[in-house]
Write a protein that holds these residues in place. Structure first.
Motif, short mmCIF file in Angstrom:
data_model
loop_
_atom_site.label_atom_id
_atom_site.label_comp_id
_atom_site.label_asym_id
_atom_site.label_seq_id
_atom_site.Cartn_x
_atom_site.Cartn_y
_atom_site.Cartn_z
N ASP A 87 20.36 97.13 8.94
CA ASP A 87 20.68 98.22 8.01
C ASP A 87 22.04 97.98 7.35
N LEU A 88 23.01 97.50 8.13
CA LEU A 88 24.32 97.19 7.58
C LEU A 88 24.19 96.14 6.48
N ALA A 89 23.48 95.07 6.77
CA ALA A 89 23.32 94.01 5.78
C ALA A 89 22.60 94.51 4.54
N GLU A 90 21.59 95.35 4.74
CA GLU A 90 20.86 95.90 3.59
C GLU A 90 21.77 96.77 2.73
N ASN A 91 22.59 97.59 3.38
CA ASN A 91 23.52 98.45 2.63
C ASN A 91 24.53 97.61 1.85
N LEU A 92 25.06 96.57 2.48
CA LEU A 92 26.02 95.71 1.79
C LEU A 92 25.34 94.97 0.63
N LEU A 131 29.79 89.22 22.49
CA LEU A 131 28.94 88.06 22.21
C LEU A 131 27.65 88.44 21.49
N HIS A 132 26.87 89.35 22.08
CA HIS A 132 25.62 89.73 21.43
C HIS A 132 25.88 90.32 20.05
N ALA A 133 26.87 91.19 19.93
CA ALA A 133 27.18 91.82 18.65
C ALA A 133 27.59 90.78 17.61
N THR A 134 28.35 89.79 18.05
CA THR A 134 28.80 88.73 17.14
C THR A 134 27.61 87.97 16.58
N PHE A 135 26.66 87.63 17.44
CA PHE A 135 25.46 86.93 16.97
C PHE A 135 24.63 87.82 16.04
N LEU A 136 24.39 89.07 16.46
CA LEU A 136 23.53 89.94 15.66
C LEU A 136 24.11 90.21 14.28
N LEU A 137 25.42 90.39 14.21
CA LEU A 137 26.06 90.62 12.92
C LEU A 137 25.98 89.35 12.05
N THR A 138 26.21 88.21 12.66
CA THR A 138 26.11 86.95 11.92
C THR A 138 24.69 86.75 11.40
N HIS A 139 23.73 86.93 12.28
CA HIS A 139 22.32 86.73 11.92
C HIS A 139 21.92 87.63 10.75
N ALA A 140 22.38 88.88 10.78
CA ALA A 140 22.01 89.83 9.74
C ALA A 140 22.67 89.52 8.40
N THR A 141 23.87 88.98 8.44
CA THR A 141 24.62 88.79 7.19
C THR A 141 24.52 87.39 6.61
N LEU A 142 23.91 86.44 7.31
CA LEU A 142 23.80 85.08 6.78
C LEU A 142 23.12 85.02 5.40
N PRO A 143 22.04 85.77 5.16
CA PRO A 143 21.44 85.71 3.82
C PRO A 143 22.40 86.16 2.72
N LEU A 144 23.27 87.12 3.01
CA LEU A 144 24.26 87.55 2.02
C LEU A 144 25.34 86.49 1.83
N LEU A 145 25.78 85.88 2.91
CA LEU A 145 26.78 84.82 2.82
C LEU A 145 26.25 83.63 2.03
N GLU A 146 24.98 83.32 2.20
CA GLU A 146 24.38 82.19 1.50
C GLU A 146 24.38 82.39 -0.02
N LYS A 147 24.46 83.64 -0.47
CA LYS A 147 24.47 83.92 -1.91
C LYS A 147 25.86 83.77 -2.52
N ALA A 148 26.90 83.69 -1.69
CA ALA A 148 28.27 83.61 -2.18
C ALA A 148 28.62 82.17 -2.55
N PRO A 149 29.47 81.98 -3.55
CA PRO A 149 29.82 80.61 -3.96
C PRO A 149 30.76 79.89 -2.99
N ASP A 150 31.50 80.63 -2.18
CA ASP A 150 32.47 80.00 -1.27
C ASP A 150 32.59 80.84 0.00
N PRO A 151 31.52 80.90 0.79
CA PRO A 151 31.50 81.81 1.94
C PRO A 151 32.22 81.25 3.15
N ALA A 152 32.72 82.17 4.00
CA ALA A 152 33.45 81.76 5.19
C ALA A 152 33.23 82.76 6.32
N ILE A 153 33.19 82.25 7.53
CA ILE A 153 33.17 83.06 8.75
C ILE A 153 34.35 82.62 9.60
#
Length: 248
Positions: A87-92, A131-153
């Protein structure tokens, strides 16, 4: 690259203009200092933490300094479900269309205690937050990061695989593994910069909670150690990835 030299890194005034960056644990210590600095250099900052009142305080600080209007996203990582992250990723995605950076900074130590005496319920809670939260947040936001021209984590890492650090030490070791795997999977043409910063001890509520007899002035303030974060989140970092910058 010498990590300590990056403590003096100063971004260009508009380095993060039009960039959208999510910071977890955004209301205290490094999270607050980094959120303010990112906004000063043009970023739209998504402030994620669990207490609305403290989120609003950082929001007001950014607005008072004239930074781009930030966004508040209250979330308790201990109880959040996979759907909450989606839901967070969808809202963003609906609001911004992409995400240029994620800073995994939220942390909860739980207790410093021998493994033999470790409370089993606390173990599960500490692993979830760190740990779990870090993975879940990363997993959810990767599609949005992939759309950015210069993404970083960027991960806030900590070398604490030592006696009495229990679940937090295990979770931080797991975070480092996650960092390494992500960096390997997102190098080359699919590039997302994935790096970590280990600041060592700083003046923070987290440090004070577990070292109450310590003189906090012997450690740097959070604003003094955020240079490496700013470097790794911005274009000056180039193709730097898979690094864990240890400052102490």
């Amino acid at each position: 690259m010498i990590p300590q030299q990056l403590l003096h890194y100063t971004p260009a005034p508009d380095l993060f203009k039009d960039r959208v960056i999510l910071v977890t644990g955004a209301t205290g210590g490094i999270g607050r200092a980094l959120s303010l600095a990112l906004a000063r250099h043009g970023a739209t900052v998504i402030l994620l933490d669990k207490v609305i009142k403290t989120l609003e305080k950082v929001y007001d600080e950014i607005e008072a300094e004239g930074g781009p209007q930030p966004a508040i996203y209250p979330m308790n990582l201990e109880g959040a479900t996979a759907k909450d992250y989606q839901d967070l990723a969808e809202n963003l995605g609906n609001e911004f269309g992409r995400l240029d950076g994620v800073v995994h900074n939220a942390a909860w130590v739980g207790a410093l205690t021998p493994l033999k005496l470790y409370d089993l319920e606390m173990w599960a809670r500490v692993i979830t937050v760190n740990l779990h939260a870090t993975f879940l947040l990363t997993h959810a936001t990767l599609p949005l990061l992939e759309k950015a021209p210069d993404p970083a984590i960027v991960f806030s890492t900590q070398d604490c695989q030592r006696a009495y650090w229990g679940a937090f030490g295990v979770a931080k070791a797991g975070q480092r593994g996650l960092l390494d795997i992500l960096a390997a999977e997102y190098q080359g043409a699919r590039r997302i910069r994935v790096n970590g910063v280990d600041t060592g001890p700083i003046q923070s509520p987290l440090r004070a909670d577990h070292y109450p007899g310590e003189d906090p002035s012997q450690h740097p303030e959070p604003a003094e150690v955020i240079g490496p974060y700013l470097y790794l989140l911005g274009p000056d970092a180039g193709e730097t990835t898979g690094q864990n910058l240890k400052l102490a």
